[in-house]
Design an enzyme around this catalytic site. Structure first.
Site, PDB file in Angstrom:
ATOM      1  N   HIS A 133      35.555  36.827  32.534  1.00 13.28           N
ATOM      2  CA  HIS A 133      34.468  37.465  31.878  1.00 13.28           C
ATOM      3  C   HIS A 133      32.974  37.008  32.631  1.00 13.28           C
ATOM      4  O   HIS A 133      33.210  35.758  33.938  1.00 13.28           O
ATOM      5  CB  HIS A 133      34.658  36.625  30.601  1.00 13.28           C
ATOM      6  CG  HIS A 133      33.053  36.640  29.554  1.00 13.28           C
ATOM      7  ND1 HIS A 133      31.754  36.276  29.212  1.00 13.28           N
ATOM      8  CD2 HIS A 133      33.634  37.712  28.524  1.00 13.28           C
ATOM      9  CE1 HIS A 133      31.711  37.132  28.971  1.00 13.28           C
ATOM     10  NE2 HIS A 133      32.455  38.060  28.173  1.00 13.28           N
ATOM     11  N   ASP A 192      39.637  40.807  24.474  1.00 15.63           N
ATOM     12  CA  ASP A 192      40.078  41.901  24.920  1.00 15.63           C
ATOM     13  C   ASP A 192      41.651  42.069  24.755  1.00 15.63           C
ATOM     14  O   ASP A 192      42.963  42.749  24.284  1.00 15.63           O
ATOM     15  CB  ASP A 192      39.598  43.150  26.117  1.00 15.63           C
ATOM     16  CG  ASP A 192      38.117  43.466  25.169  1.00 15.63           C
ATOM     17  OD1 ASP A 192      38.088  44.158  24.308  1.00 15.63           O
ATOM     18  OD2 ASP A 192      37.006  43.768  26.312  1.00 15.63           O
TER      19      ASP A 192
HETATM   20  N1  CMC Z   1      42.355  40.133  37.794  1.00 16.45           N
HETATM   21  C1  CMC Z   1      41.813  39.416  39.209  1.00 16.45           C
HETATM   22  N2  CMC Z   1      40.511  39.073  40.037  1.00 16.45           N
HETATM   23  C2  CMC Z   1      39.497  38.759  39.404  1.00 16.45           C
HETATM   24  C3  CMC Z   1      39.381  39.966  37.291  1.00 16.45           C
HETATM   25  C4  CMC Z   1      40.668  39.548  36.963  1.00 16.45           C
HETATM   26  N3  CMC Z   1      40.490  40.407  36.423  1.00 16.45           N
HETATM   27  N4  CMC Z   1      38.136  39.316  37.352  1.00 16.45           N
HETATM   28  C5  CMC Z   1      37.502  38.702  38.060  1.00 16.45           C
HETATM   29  N5  CMC Z   1      37.728  38.163  39.592  1.00 16.45           N
HETATM   30  C6  CMC Z   1      38.157  37.916  40.379  1.00 16.45           C
HETATM   31  C7  CMC Z   1      37.276  38.530  41.625  1.00 16.45           C
HETATM   32  O1  CMC Z   1      38.033  39.777  42.465  1.00 16.45           O
HETATM   33  C8  CMC Z   1      36.424  37.988  42.440  1.00 16.45           C
HETATM   34  O2  CMC Z   1      37.133  36.825  43.301  1.00 16.45           O
HETATM   35  P1  CMC Z   1      36.325  36.405  44.601  1.00 16.45           P
HETATM   36  O3  CMC Z   1      35.232  35.693  44.280  1.00 16.45           O
HETATM   37  O4  CMC Z   1      37.512  36.100  45.068  1.00 16.45           O
HETATM   38  O5  CMC Z   1      35.464  37.814  45.651  1.00 16.45           O
HETATM   39  C9  CMC Z   1      35.833  36.695  41.850  1.00 16.45           C
HETATM   40  O6  CMC Z   1      37.009  36.867  39.847  1.00 16.45           O
HETATM   41  C10 CMC Z   1      34.808  36.826  40.369  1.00 16.45           C
HETATM   42  O7  CMC Z   1      34.140  38.395  39.817  1.00 16.45           O
HETATM   43  P2  CMC Z   1      33.502  38.791  39.741  1.00 16.45           P
HETATM   44  O8  CMC Z   1      33.613  40.358  39.350  1.00 16.45           O
HETATM   45  O9  CMC Z   1      32.310  38.513  41.033  1.00 16.45           O
HETATM   46  O10 CMC Z   1      33.910  38.379  38.393  1.00 16.45           O
HETATM   47  P3  CMC Z   1      32.102  38.820  36.831  1.00 16.45           P
HETATM   48  O11 CMC Z   1      31.516  38.136  36.615  1.00 16.45           O
HETATM   49  O12 CMC Z   1      30.780  40.138  37.600  1.00 16.45           O
HETATM   50  O13 CMC Z   1      32.693  40.073  35.868  1.00 16.45           O
HETATM   51  C11 CMC Z   1      34.770  41.193  34.618  1.00 16.45           C
HETATM   52  C12 CMC Z   1      32.859  39.863  35.317  1.00 16.45           C
HETATM   53  C13 CMC Z   1      34.817  40.841  32.790  1.00 16.45           C
HETATM   54  C14 CMC Z   1      34.236  42.236  35.472  1.00 16.45           C
HETATM   55  C15 CMC Z   1      35.776  41.026  35.071  1.00 16.45           C
HETATM   56  O14 CMC Z   1      36.500  39.182  35.117  1.00 16.45           O
HETATM   57  C16 CMC Z   1      37.229  41.876  34.687  1.00 16.45           C
HETATM   58  O15 CMC Z   1      36.701  43.129  35.879  1.00 16.45           O
HETATM   59  N6  CMC Z   1      37.607  41.460  34.423  1.00 16.45           N
HETATM   60  C17 CMC Z   1      38.248  42.139  34.227  1.00 16.45           C
HETATM   61  C18 CMC Z   1      37.836  43.339  33.284  1.00 16.45           C
HETATM   62  C19 CMC Z   1      37.468  42.736  31.628  1.00 16.45           C
HETATM   63  O16 CMC Z   1      38.906  42.302  30.868  1.00 16.45           O
HETATM   64  N7  CMC Z   1      36.358  43.046  30.947  1.00 16.45           N
HETATM   65  C20 CMC Z   1      36.236  42.429  29.510  1.00 16.45           C
HETATM   66  C21 CMC Z   1      35.615  41.595  29.410  1.00 16.45           C
HETATM   67  S1  CMC Z   1      35.235  40.713  27.937  1.00 16.45           S
HETATM   68  C22 CMC Z   1      34.801  42.199  27.200  1.00 16.45           C
HETATM   69  C23 CMC Z   1      33.447  42.270  27.194  1.00 16.45           C
HETATM   70  O17 CMC Z   1      32.503  41.321  26.230  1.00 16.45           O
HETATM   71  O18 CMC Z   1      32.914  43.561  27.133  1.00 16.45           O
END
Ligand code: CMC
Length: 431
Positions: A308, A366
């Site tokens: 998240h 989710d």
């Molecule tokens: N699986 C594997 N690696 C992950 C994941 C995941 N689900 N989420 C983040 N990471 C890694 C990412 O690769 C990155 O690694 P590094 O620092 O080595 O590059 C690190 O963790 C940070 O990720 P980020 O993309 O910079 O984090 P963010 O805050 O931009 O993304 C997120 C948050 C929710 C988009 C992401 O965690 C994700 O894509 N999760 C899967 C989709 C999901 O479940 N979304 C629902 C969110 S809750 C409902 C809502 O509020 O909408």
């Protein structure tokens, strides 16, 4: 916002600029950069808004490190346990917990707006039969501006109130009809003697040929899903609603924009993507393969339902839903379903894997909402519409707050331009 006259100093190109600092009632201090461009001729750069407060708000507060979510100061776990969705709607919209009379009046107002203009059925029927229900929702909610002209003037407080009630009241009917249309079943009209969640379940699962009894445990679980998704401060879809409405667009158009944004798999679409991922994994023995893919930098695959942007400890909504998931699965006798076995095992493996632990990637709301909705009999395509239905009150509350704010002005971000500089047009024969 306390006026302490504190400032932060920015040194740049031999000059320094004092920027006002504001203290919120909770959360980190905020540096006001509104006059920065005028004074220093520079922009700030923050793609994804990871360090930017886009507005002030009194509705919802999240402490991502503590895993805390408050609506108007009340913690989400207390609301999920002691309150119910329509009371939380009142709280989000008006800022306080209603008295019994106020709640009754509010429920009555919502209940009596649940029907859709009969002509709106033609909008549904215009879609291809295999249309995704989110596509139908975006279209039908946008089309409300063509049916409810008496609640599109955003300068009129009364019209804003009527639009808010209409959106909250009609969204279950729209979501349920989008589903019914996609499976070729007749639309089921709302029933005013049922509570909000039961009415939605009935409109989704009843058919005219039979009586339909709503199971109270499933209705309670649905109410909980709705409550837990009701608002989440300035997330992507809420910011979309605010940005759309900053131009003065009508409320139905703005909420349709929010629905479109929610659809994406990084936001509301994650619950559908998560269930599809569980199906793809198929059996617990394939989990290590998918965990390895999630960790591989060269593979775009992510574990859906994990991580998240704000919560870096635990998602408080996930904690409550995990309990609901266990209750619902037991009630329905499906706790041995192979898909759910994969979900349980994946949760265990990821929670103990150093990659996920170090990056603070926990199951989010989710992950569990998808499992519950699947057990209730919803197809995956309906998961995000249920999220849209619950989030409507959050979008509407934030929209109302924004319109009433005298500081409200059109949202217009700037950019770090990296394209070509001025060059002369070249005639086609000379290229
Ligand atoms: N699986 C594997 N690696 C992950 C994941 C995941 N689900 N989420 C983040 N990471 C890694 C990412 O690769 C990155 O690694 P590094 O620092 O080595 O590059 C690190 O963790 C940070 O990720 P980020 O993309 O910079 O984090 P963010 O805050 O931009 O993304 C997120 C948050 C929710 C988009 C992401 O965690 C994700 O894509 N999760 C899967 C989709 C999901 O479940 N979304 C629902 C969110 S809750 C409902 C809502 O509020 O909408």
């Amino acid at each position: 916002m306390s006026d302490t006259k504190r400032t932060a100093t920015l040194s740049f190109d031999g000059q320094s600029f004092d920027l006002p600092v504001y203290s919120p009632t909770a959360g980190p201090d905020v540096i006001d950069i509104r006059k920065l461009y005028g004074q220093a001729g520079v922009f700030t750069y923050d793609p994804g808004f990871t360090s930017t407060a886009s507005c002030d708000s009194t509705i919802t507060f999240i402490d991502g490190d503590k895993g805390e979510l408050l609506h108007r100061g009340y913690p989400i776990d207390q609301l999920a346990e002691k309150s119910h969705y329509l009371e939380v709607c009142f709280l989000l919209l008006y800022g306080y917990l209603p008295t019994a009379t106020e709640l009754e009046d509010f429920e009555e107002r919502v209940t009596h707006h649940t029907m859709l203009h009969e002509q709106m059925q033609y909008f549904f029927r215009g879609f291809r039969r295999d249309a995704h229900p989110m596509a139908i929702m975006v279209g039908v909610v946008g089309a409300m501006s063509a049916f409810y002209h008496d609640s599109t003037d955003i300068t009129d407080e009364w019209q804003r109130e009527v639009a808010s009630i209409r959106l909250i009241a009609k969204m279950p009917t729209i979501a349920a009809w989008a589903y019914k249309y996609s499976i070729g079943q007749p639309f089921v009209y709302p029933r005013n003697d049922l509570d909000y969640a039961s009415n939605f379940l009935r409109m989704c699962f009843a058919v005219p040929a039979e009586e339909y009894e709503v199971n109270p445990i499933l209705a309670r679980a649905m109410d909980r899903i709705l409550t837990l998704h009701a608002d989440h401060e300035q997330n992507a879809s809420t910011s979309t609603v605010r940005l759309a409405s900053s131009s003065g667009a009508n409320p139905f158009a703005c909420i349709a924009a929010g629905i479109a944004c929610l659809w994406g798999p990084a936001h509301g679409g994650a619950n559908q993507a998560c269930l599809e991922m569980l199906k793809e994994i198929g059996t617990p023995d394939r989990i290590p393969e998918f965990i390895d893919r999630a960790k591989d930098k060269d593979d775009p695959f992510r574990l859906m339902g994990f991580g998240h942007r704000v919560y870096k400890n635990t998602d408080p909504r996930a904690k409550v839903l995990k309990q609901s998931a266990d209750e619902v699965l037991e009630l329905l006798g499906v706790d041995n379903n192979p898909l759910l076995q994969v979900a349980k095992e994946l949760e265990k493996v990821a929670l103990n894997d150093p990659y996920f632990v170090e990056k603070k990637l926990f199951p989010n709301v989710d992950f569990y909402s998808g499992i519950i909705l699947e057990a209730m009999g919803f197809p995956t395509s309906m998961f995000t519409p249920v999220f849209a239905l619950s989030r409507t009150v959050g979008w509407v509350s934030q929209w109302k707050e924004m319109i009433a704010d005298p500081q409200n002005k059109i949202g217009r971000p700037r950019q770090l331009y990296l394209g070509e500089t001025l060059r002369d047009y070249v005639d086609i024969e000379d290229r």
